[in-house]
Structures are given as C-alpha cells and as structure tokens.
Write a protein that holds these residues in place. Sequence first.
Motif, PDB file in Angstrom:
ATOM      1  N   ARG A 197       0.983  -1.334   0.041  1.00  0.00           N
ATOM      2  CA  ARG A 197      -0.007  -0.107   0.233  1.00  0.00           C
ATOM      3  C   ARG A 197       0.905   1.189  -0.092  1.00  0.00           C
ATOM      4  O   ARG A 197       0.488   2.339  -0.801  1.00  0.00           O
ATOM      5  CB  ARG A 197      -0.891   0.088   1.237  1.00  0.00           C
ATOM      6  CG  ARG A 197      -1.886  -1.109   1.074  1.00  0.00           C
ATOM      7  CD  ARG A 197      -2.930  -1.394   2.147  1.00  0.00           C
ATOM      8  NE  ARG A 197      -3.786   0.033   2.285  1.00  0.00           N
ATOM      9  CZ  ARG A 197      -4.368   0.472   3.173  1.00  0.00           C
ATOM     10  NH1 ARG A 197      -4.111   0.047   4.402  1.00  0.00           N
ATOM     11  NH2 ARG A 197      -5.112   1.645   3.219  1.00  0.00           N
ATOM     12  N   MET A 198       1.983   1.248   0.590  1.00  0.00           N
ATOM     13  CA  MET A 198       2.999   2.404   0.584  1.00  0.00           C
ATOM     14  C   MET A 198       3.407   2.323  -0.672  1.00  0.00           C
ATOM     15  O   MET A 198       3.519   3.592  -1.182  1.00  0.00           O
ATOM     16  CB  MET A 198       3.811   2.310   1.721  1.00  0.00           C
ATOM     17  CG  MET A 198       3.461   2.387   3.154  1.00  0.00           C
ATOM     18  SD  MET A 198       4.742   1.695   4.237  1.00  0.00           S
ATOM     19  CE  MET A 198       5.445   3.410   5.089  1.00  0.00           C
ATOM     20  N   ALA A 199       4.148   1.469  -1.151  1.00  0.00           N
ATOM     21  CA  ALA A 199       4.615   1.281  -2.708  1.00  0.00           C
ATOM     22  C   ALA A 199       3.425   2.135  -3.609  1.00  0.00           C
ATOM     23  O   ALA A 199       4.026   2.669  -4.621  1.00  0.00           O
ATOM     24  CB  ALA A 199       4.979  -0.009  -3.168  1.00  0.00           C
ATOM     25  N   ALA A 200       2.132   1.807  -3.525  1.00  0.00           N
ATOM     26  CA  ALA A 200       1.054   2.404  -4.409  1.00  0.00           C
ATOM     27  C   ALA A 200       0.751   3.501  -4.200  1.00  0.00           C
ATOM     28  O   ALA A 200      -0.073   4.198  -4.808  1.00  0.00           O
ATOM     29  CB  ALA A 200      -0.174   1.467  -4.228  1.00  0.00           C
ATOM     30  N   GLY A 201       1.221   4.159  -3.007  1.00  0.00           N
ATOM     31  CA  GLY A 201       0.956   5.585  -2.765  1.00  0.00           C
ATOM     32  C   GLY A 201      -0.389   5.711  -1.920  1.00  0.00           C
ATOM     33  O   GLY A 201      -0.739   6.777  -1.560  1.00  0.00           O
ATOM     34  N   GLU A 202      -0.962   4.626  -1.419  1.00  0.00           N
ATOM     35  CA  GLU A 202      -2.185   4.561  -0.832  1.00  0.00           C
ATOM     36  C   GLU A 202      -1.810   4.843   0.812  1.00  0.00           C
ATOM     37  O   GLU A 202      -2.931   5.489   1.474  1.00  0.00           O
ATOM     38  CB  GLU A 202      -2.750   3.282  -0.784  1.00  0.00           C
ATOM     39  CG  GLU A 202      -3.096   2.905  -2.087  1.00  0.00           C
ATOM     40  CD  GLU A 202      -3.515   1.345  -2.027  1.00  0.00           C
ATOM     41  OE1 GLU A 202      -3.678   0.808  -1.177  1.00  0.00           O
ATOM     42  OE2 GLU A 202      -3.963   1.206  -3.383  1.00  0.00           O
ATOM     43  N   VAL A 203      -0.848   4.632   1.433  1.00  0.00           N
ATOM     44  CA  VAL A 203      -0.410   4.832   2.727  1.00  0.00           C
ATOM     45  C   VAL A 203       0.871   5.871   2.865  1.00  0.00           C
ATOM     46  O   VAL A 203       1.729   5.780   1.971  1.00  0.00           O
ATOM     47  CB  VAL A 203      -0.011   3.717   3.420  1.00  0.00           C
ATOM     48  CG1 VAL A 203       0.412   3.869   4.790  1.00  0.00           C
ATOM     49  CG2 VAL A 203      -1.165   2.892   3.645  1.00  0.00           C
ATOM     50  N   PRO A 204       0.750   7.058   3.366  1.00  0.00           N
ATOM     51  CA  PRO A 204       1.884   8.197   3.219  1.00  0.00           C
ATOM     52  C   PRO A 204       3.188   7.363   3.822  1.00  0.00           C
ATOM     53  O   PRO A 204       3.160   6.638   4.637  1.00  0.00           O
ATOM     54  CB  PRO A 204       1.448   9.119   3.888  1.00  0.00           C
ATOM     55  CG  PRO A 204       0.158   8.595   4.714  1.00  0.00           C
ATOM     56  CD  PRO A 204      -0.128   7.473   4.182  1.00  0.00           C
ATOM     57  N   ALA A 205       4.339   8.018   3.188  1.00  0.00           N
ATOM     58  CA  ALA A 205       5.635   7.400   3.612  1.00  0.00           C
ATOM     59  C   ALA A 205       6.494   8.620   3.595  1.00  0.00           C
ATOM     60  O   ALA A 205       6.309   9.448   2.655  1.00  0.00           O
ATOM     61  CB  ALA A 205       6.221   6.323   2.809  1.00  0.00           C
ATOM     62  N   ASP A 206       7.732   8.932   4.511  1.00  0.00           N
ATOM     63  CA  ASP A 206       8.542   9.710   4.248  1.00  0.00           C
ATOM     64  C   ASP A 206       9.724   9.140   3.185  1.00  0.00           C
ATOM     65  O   ASP A 206      10.726   8.373   3.716  1.00  0.00           O
ATOM     66  CB  ASP A 206       9.093  10.015   5.624  1.00  0.00           C
ATOM     67  CG  ASP A 206      10.388  11.212   5.642  1.00  0.00           C
ATOM     68  OD1 ASP A 206      10.470  11.694   4.555  1.00  0.00           O
ATOM     69  OD2 ASP A 206      10.615  11.677   6.520  1.00  0.00           O
ATOM     70  N   VAL A 207       9.355   9.404   1.971  1.00  0.00           N
ATOM     71  CA  VAL A 207      10.349   8.646   1.156  1.00  0.00           C
ATOM     72  C   VAL A 207      11.603   9.299   0.701  1.00  0.00           C
ATOM     73  O   VAL A 207      11.741  10.504   0.549  1.00  0.00           O
ATOM     74  CB  VAL A 207       9.443   8.524  -0.430  1.00  0.00           C
ATOM     75  CG1 VAL A 207      10.173   8.152  -1.530  1.00  0.00           C
ATOM     76  CG2 VAL A 207       8.092   7.797  -0.205  1.00  0.00           C
ATOM     77  N   VAL A 208      12.718   8.633   0.852  1.00  0.00           N
ATOM     78  CA  VAL A 208      14.002   9.266   0.547  1.00  0.00           C
ATOM     79  C   VAL A 208      14.685   8.858  -0.879  1.00  0.00           C
ATOM     80  O   VAL A 208      15.324   9.441  -1.364  1.00  0.00           O
ATOM     81  CB  VAL A 208      14.943   9.046   1.782  1.00  0.00           C
ATOM     82  CG1 VAL A 208      14.553   9.293   2.873  1.00  0.00           C
ATOM     83  CG2 VAL A 208      15.120   7.701   1.678  1.00  0.00           C
ATOM     84  N   LEU A 209      13.999   7.825  -1.382  1.00  0.00           N
ATOM     85  CA  LEU A 209      14.686   7.493  -2.697  1.00  0.00           C
ATOM     86  C   LEU A 209      13.508   6.412  -3.277  1.00  0.00           C
ATOM     87  O   LEU A 209      12.745   5.728  -2.574  1.00  0.00           O
ATOM     88  CB  LEU A 209      15.845   6.757  -2.582  1.00  0.00           C
ATOM     89  CG  LEU A 209      16.472   6.141  -3.720  1.00  0.00           C
ATOM     90  CD1 LEU A 209      18.035   6.110  -3.518  1.00  0.00           C
ATOM     91  CD2 LEU A 209      16.184   4.680  -4.138  1.00  0.00           C
ATOM     92  N   GLU A 210      13.419   6.692  -4.712  1.00  0.00           N
ATOM     93  CA  GLU A 210      12.292   5.636  -5.357  1.00  0.00           C
ATOM     94  C   GLU A 210      12.722   5.456  -7.049  1.00  0.00           C
ATOM     95  O   GLU A 210      13.563   6.640  -7.499  1.00  0.00           O
ATOM     96  CB  GLU A 210      11.002   6.208  -5.167  1.00  0.00           C
ATOM     97  CG  GLU A 210      10.728   7.492  -5.878  1.00  0.00           C
ATOM     98  CD  GLU A 210       9.193   7.975  -5.679  1.00  0.00           C
ATOM     99  OE1 GLU A 210       8.257   7.102  -5.939  1.00  0.00           O
ATOM    100  OE2 GLU A 210       9.043   8.853  -5.058  1.00  0.00           O
ATOM    101  N   THR A 211      12.430   4.420  -7.381  1.00  0.00           N
ATOM    102  CA  THR A 211      12.704   4.038  -8.671  1.00  0.00           C
ATOM    103  C   THR A 211      11.230   3.371  -9.213  1.00  0.00           C
ATOM    104  O   THR A 211      10.700   3.220  -8.267  1.00  0.00           O
ATOM    105  CB  THR A 211      13.978   3.134  -8.976  1.00  0.00           C
ATOM    106  OG1 THR A 211      13.584   1.908  -8.684  1.00  0.00           O
ATOM    107  CG2 THR A 211      15.298   3.670  -8.249  1.00  0.00           C
TER     108      THR A 211
END
Length: 119
Positions: free
Chosen positions: A8-22
Amino acid sequence: MNECLFCRMAAGEVPADVVLETDRVLAFRDIDPQAPVHVLVIPREHHATLGALAGSDPGLLGEVVAATHAVARQEGLVGADDPEPGWRLVVNSGPAGGQVVHHVHMHVLGGRQMRWPPG
C-alpha cells in the motif's frame, strides 16, 4: 496484496517519508527508528521474504541492495574522503528471523556506533 502495508505504501495509498524511489524500489524512513538514520528499502513488487525474492527475481534483489548503498550515500553514511565510515544493513527473513511485516525489506542503519551482537 491490499492487506500488505508495504504494498500500500508502494502504491501511494499509505503515506511514507520517501527518501529514494525508482520504478521498482522504494526507500522511506522507519516510523520507529533504531538509529539516527533508519531507512527501509523495499521492492515495489510483493515478495514475502528474502528467499522468495532471491528465488523469483534475483535482478530485483540486486536493485534493492544497490538502493541500500544509494540511501547510505545520500544520508551521509558513505563519504567522499572515507568511502565507508560505517553503516549497517539488516534483513530479517521469516518469523524466526524477526520479520514482522511480510514484505521483504532491508533496514539501512547508521549515524551512531553499531554494537555487536545486535540482539
């Protein structure tokens, strides 16, 4: 995998303090940090354990590991003058290994002296 928190975090459904993404990997700050730097790195695709990921997509496993180093560099744990001032990579796999969220994830820990044994 609607019940999987990390999916759910990876899908953007649950917020996360993202530091890096591909397109295949996501890294975000742990909500209960155990060190000044504590970032979780996950594959966006669901794989329950390290063995499951290694068996089904070793290339993605390599991308996740490479992302841990990129996070360590970005967070100042790998410097220009001292290429490895120190950081720890932890992977808990399976219930006996202490895995709580059953979506493989790697912990990047640093910013303090790491002790051994970890516990």
